[in-house]
Design a protein around this motif. Structure first.
Motif, mmCIF file in Angstrom:
data_model
loop_
_atom_site.group_PDB
_atom_site.id
_atom_site.type_symbol
_atom_site.label_atom_id
_atom_site.label_comp_id
_atom_site.label_asym_id
_atom_site.label_seq_id
_atom_site.Cartn_x
_atom_site.Cartn_y
_atom_site.Cartn_z
ATOM 1 N N GLU A 80 -3.686 -14.204 6.082
ATOM 2 C CA GLU A 80 -2.326 -13.830 6.494
ATOM 3 C C GLU A 80 -2.320 -13.207 7.884
ATOM 4 O O GLU A 80 -1.438 -13.476 8.698
ATOM 5 N N VAL A 91 -0.015 0.142 3.388
ATOM 6 C CA VAL A 91 1.357 0.121 2.879
ATOM 7 C C VAL A 91 2.067 1.379 3.370
ATOM 8 O O VAL A 91 1.611 2.495 3.101
ATOM 9 N N GLU A 130 5.967 -7.453 7.023
ATOM 10 C CA GLU A 130 4.515 -7.579 7.133
ATOM 11 C C GLU A 130 4.149 -7.912 8.561
ATOM 12 O O GLU A 130 4.880 -8.636 9.229
ATOM 13 N N HIS A 184 -2.569 8.535 2.905
ATOM 14 C CA HIS A 184 -3.554 8.548 1.824
ATOM 15 C C HIS A 184 -4.611 7.490 2.056
ATOM 16 O O HIS A 184 -4.291 6.361 2.405
ATOM 17 N N ARG A 185 -5.864 7.844 1.787
ATOM 18 C CA ARG A 185 -6.928 6.870 1.768
ATOM 19 C C ARG A 185 -7.037 6.388 0.322
ATOM 20 O O ARG A 185 -7.224 7.194 -0.591
ATOM 21 N N VAL A 186 -6.899 5.079 0.114
ATOM 22 C CA VAL A 186 -7.009 4.507 -1.230
ATOM 23 C C VAL A 186 -8.491 4.405 -1.573
ATOM 24 O O VAL A 186 -9.262 3.821 -0.815
ATOM 25 N N ARG A 207 -5.186 -3.905 3.305
ATOM 26 C CA ARG A 207 -3.748 -3.748 3.495
ATOM 27 C C ARG A 207 -3.481 -2.289 3.818
ATOM 28 O O ARG A 207 -4.198 -1.402 3.359
ATOM 29 N N ILE A 255 1.943 -3.578 5.758
ATOM 30 C CA ILE A 255 3.126 -3.868 4.939
ATOM 31 C C ILE A 255 4.036 -2.644 4.977
ATOM 32 O O ILE A 255 3.556 -1.518 4.820
ATOM 33 N N TYR A 265 -3.683 0.979 -6.897
ATOM 34 C CA TYR A 265 -4.379 1.866 -5.957
ATOM 35 C C TYR A 265 -4.708 3.173 -6.660
ATOM 36 O O TYR A 265 -3.844 3.753 -7.316
ATOM 37 N N ARG A 285 4.625 -8.742 -4.688
ATOM 38 C CA ARG A 285 3.558 -7.828 -5.075
ATOM 39 C C ARG A 285 4.178 -6.692 -5.874
ATOM 40 O O ARG A 285 5.333 -6.326 -5.648
ATOM 41 N N ALA A 304 1.096 -16.620 0.479
ATOM 42 C CA ALA A 304 -0.294 -16.180 0.358
ATOM 43 C C ALA A 304 -0.514 -15.445 -0.963
ATOM 44 O O ALA A 304 -1.548 -15.612 -1.614
ATOM 45 N N LEU A 351 -0.284 4.460 2.596
ATOM 46 C CA LEU A 351 -1.408 4.182 1.694
ATOM 47 C C LEU A 351 -2.331 3.198 2.403
ATOM 48 O O LEU A 351 -1.918 2.073 2.692
ATOM 49 N N ASN A 352 -3.563 3.608 2.707
ATOM 50 C CA ASN A 352 -4.474 2.762 3.468
ATOM 51 C C ASN A 352 -5.674 2.348 2.629
ATOM 52 O O ASN A 352 -6.440 3.201 2.181
ATOM 53 N N GLU A 353 -5.831 1.026 2.424
ATOM 54 C CA GLU A 353 -7.023 0.533 1.738
ATOM 55 C C GLU A 353 -8.233 0.745 2.655
ATOM 56 O O GLU A 353 -8.087 0.797 3.875
ATOM 57 N N PRO A 354 -9.445 0.860 2.063
ATOM 58 C CA PRO A 354 -10.622 1.156 2.897
ATOM 59 C C PRO A 354 -11.093 -0.023 3.744
ATOM 60 O O PRO A 354 -11.692 0.181 4.797
ATOM 61 N N GLU A 386 -3.006 -16.330 -4.193
ATOM 62 C CA GLU A 386 -3.911 -15.374 -4.847
ATOM 63 C C GLU A 386 -3.698 -15.353 -6.354
ATOM 64 O O GLU A 386 -4.651 -15.289 -7.128
ATOM 65 N N ALA A 430 -7.632 -13.468 1.327
ATOM 66 C CA ALA A 430 -6.242 -13.930 1.451
ATOM 67 C C ALA A 430 -5.493 -13.095 2.484
ATOM 68 O O ALA A 430 -4.701 -13.620 3.273
ATOM 69 N N THR A 431 -5.766 -11.786 2.514
ATOM 70 C CA THR A 431 -5.083 -10.924 3.475
ATOM 71 C C THR A 431 -5.550 -11.247 4.897
ATOM 72 O O THR A 431 -4.753 -11.220 5.837
ATOM 73 N N VAL A 442 -9.193 -0.304 -5.107
ATOM 74 C CA VAL A 442 -8.135 -1.317 -5.134
ATOM 75 C C VAL A 442 -8.476 -2.328 -6.221
ATOM 76 O O VAL A 442 -9.580 -2.865 -6.230
#
Lengths: 309, 309
Positions: free
Chosen positions: B66, B92, B33, A26-28, B90, B13, A15, A90, A62, B105-108, A66, B62-63, A31
């Motif tokens: 899940e 986290v 999760e 936080h906005r990532v 995801r 997560i 990230y 992970r 899962a 931590l937030n993915e977009p 991947e 894959a996410t 990725v």
């Protein structure tokens, strides 16, 4: 083919964040994901050198799917991972854009049942029959006995397949006693194994514990090898800036590749050192910069002396 | 059934670590999760109250698989998520065992193509035909037009289905202008929308922007509702300690549930307040503590006055 074993494979996630501040949100911004674990990195470097490589170990859930999907995209690497019920771990690397520093979060990995461990050992014994060399790499997932690598070293020796061990802690302590052909510790692992922070003394001590040859990777200090044929130090001509994650795995690939090609130790060490340096320049573990590798290969300084035959 | 829309679903997560120290490596001691995103939390609470709920939005990669696998395990929730090529994001949450604090931590999220967005709108229109109410929840993934919620509000109104909007920023600004039946902002979203940090003034302003009713969730300040039938404040009898994540989603579930049962506003607000408080006590978002809910339901203080008919 060359066989690499990664019992605790991983989905490596990176990230990028503006700045990591604990206890905030936080906005990532970016990725990236890859199939990870030390033996998988070794396999990618070996495939990049033109070798046929088979990877085994465990994959489940899962995240395991991947990892396997991503492996199929790597030319020259054959997937012989053994299914496990628990999900492959992970690892999350959080890179702070402001400082460039990385904060690492590593999941422990799936709990492997006794039946799954037996299934792996059977698959491993079958794969050994067609292997020219084997590398045993990385940590053990929960449930795998701490003496696991010792058993895998003995099976390889019984099958006449040269075996390299690259692990840490108690798994290393037990594994080295089973007499692997090559032990590849880093400075920290060597000190933990021997209690000595003096690399020359510690490397000899590690060899006395059972390894036929010990090649210690000392970061900027290069490689220190103690073998039945002699002692050598190998160092790149200049320090390279970049990401040191995976440099040890590139060194393992160089050592294995040199071993099966029958290179003399100084040439093996030059190749391994150049690959380690060329992997520091590449952005991700398991890759190396080919131009840097080819340029450095003949410029690595290998000093030492062979033992009189 | 009640329909909830989560355009940016997530695999949530949670990692427990001993202590989070930036720029070091951490062994995660516990991994949990769940299927996440605000509309999915709302759906779980509604299902817990005995309602039939259908969830839609996007799921991919894959996410996304899940998320869907985990949804099938929730009784009373029907999965009508629309496939998308990019992977579901995801989130986290890293919980520091020493302090109890959380670093997020937030993915977009996946980039949604115009064709995927059209496919979603078609699916949404079909689902509206059998919906008794709809909640539009959370952020927009990349690629979805910023006016998305405005269009979805208009479709619901055209279909005669009461619609609640719970989002933020520009998506909220555009969405409220399309005249949703209920707007459920929190204090920060309300201030961002109206420029006012004075809740009473800001709530009225938000209503003037197009919402038929505005119910602001003010954390410990409880709920502030401005509706055509009157103005009310609702607050739990005591402050409860716990995890406030998802409390707003439980409030949304209470408001929707009260709406389709035809409860008067004071009763809807009491239910929503009790659910919000009961979700703070539950360990994860999308759940509520039934004992706390039943105990608080009749003890919530609702004050205010109905408008003369």
């Amino acid at each position: 083919m060359i066989l690499t074993v990664t019992l605790n494979t991983a989905l490596d996630i990176t990230y990028r964040v503006g700045a990591l501040r604990p206890h905030t949100s936080h906005r990532v911004s970016e990725v990236t994901e890859r199939a990870g674990g030390k033996g998988l990195n070794v396999a990618r470097v070996l495939a990049g050198l033109g070798h046929e490589v088979t990877v085994t170990g465990f994959a489940g859930g899962a995240t395991g799917r991947e990892v396997r999907e991503r492996l199929t995209a790597v030319p020259g690497v054959i997937d012989a991972l053994v299914p496990v019920t628990g999900p492959t771990r992970r690892t999350v690397a959080v890179v702070d854009d402001r400082t460039g520093d990385t904060t690492q979060l590593n999941e422990p990995g799936p709990t492997v049942s006794p039946a799954e461990w037996s299934a792996f050992q059977e698959a491993y014994d079958t794969l050994l029959a067609s292997a020219s060399a084997v590398a045993l790499c990385g940590s053990l997932p929960p449930g795998v006995p701490v003496g696991a690598y010792a058993g895998l070293v003995r099976s390889a020796r019984a099958a006449g397949v040269p075996v390299l061990l690259d692990t840490s802690g108690e798994a290393l302590r037990r594994g080295v006693a089973a007499r692997p052909d090559v032990l590849k510790p880093n400075a920290g692992e060597l000190a933990e194994l021997t209690g000595s922070h003096e690399p020359s003394r510690a490397t000899q001590d590690a060899r006395r514990r059972g390894a036929r040859a010990v090649v210690a990777s000392l970061g900027e200090g290069g490689l220190l090898a103690v073998t039945p044929e002699g002692r050598w130090r190998a160092a790149p001509p200049a320090r390279l800036r970049g990401n040191p994650t995976g440099a040890g795995d590139a060194v393992v690939a160089g050592l294995l590749s040199g071993l099966i090609e029958g290179l003399a130790w100084p040439d093996r060490l030059a190749r391994a050192t150049a690959l380690g340096a060329a992997s520091v320049v590449a952005p991700v573990a398991g890759e190396f910069d080919r131009g840097t590798y080819e340029e450095l290969r003949d410029r690595v300084a290998v000093t030492g002396e062979a033992t009189a035959a």
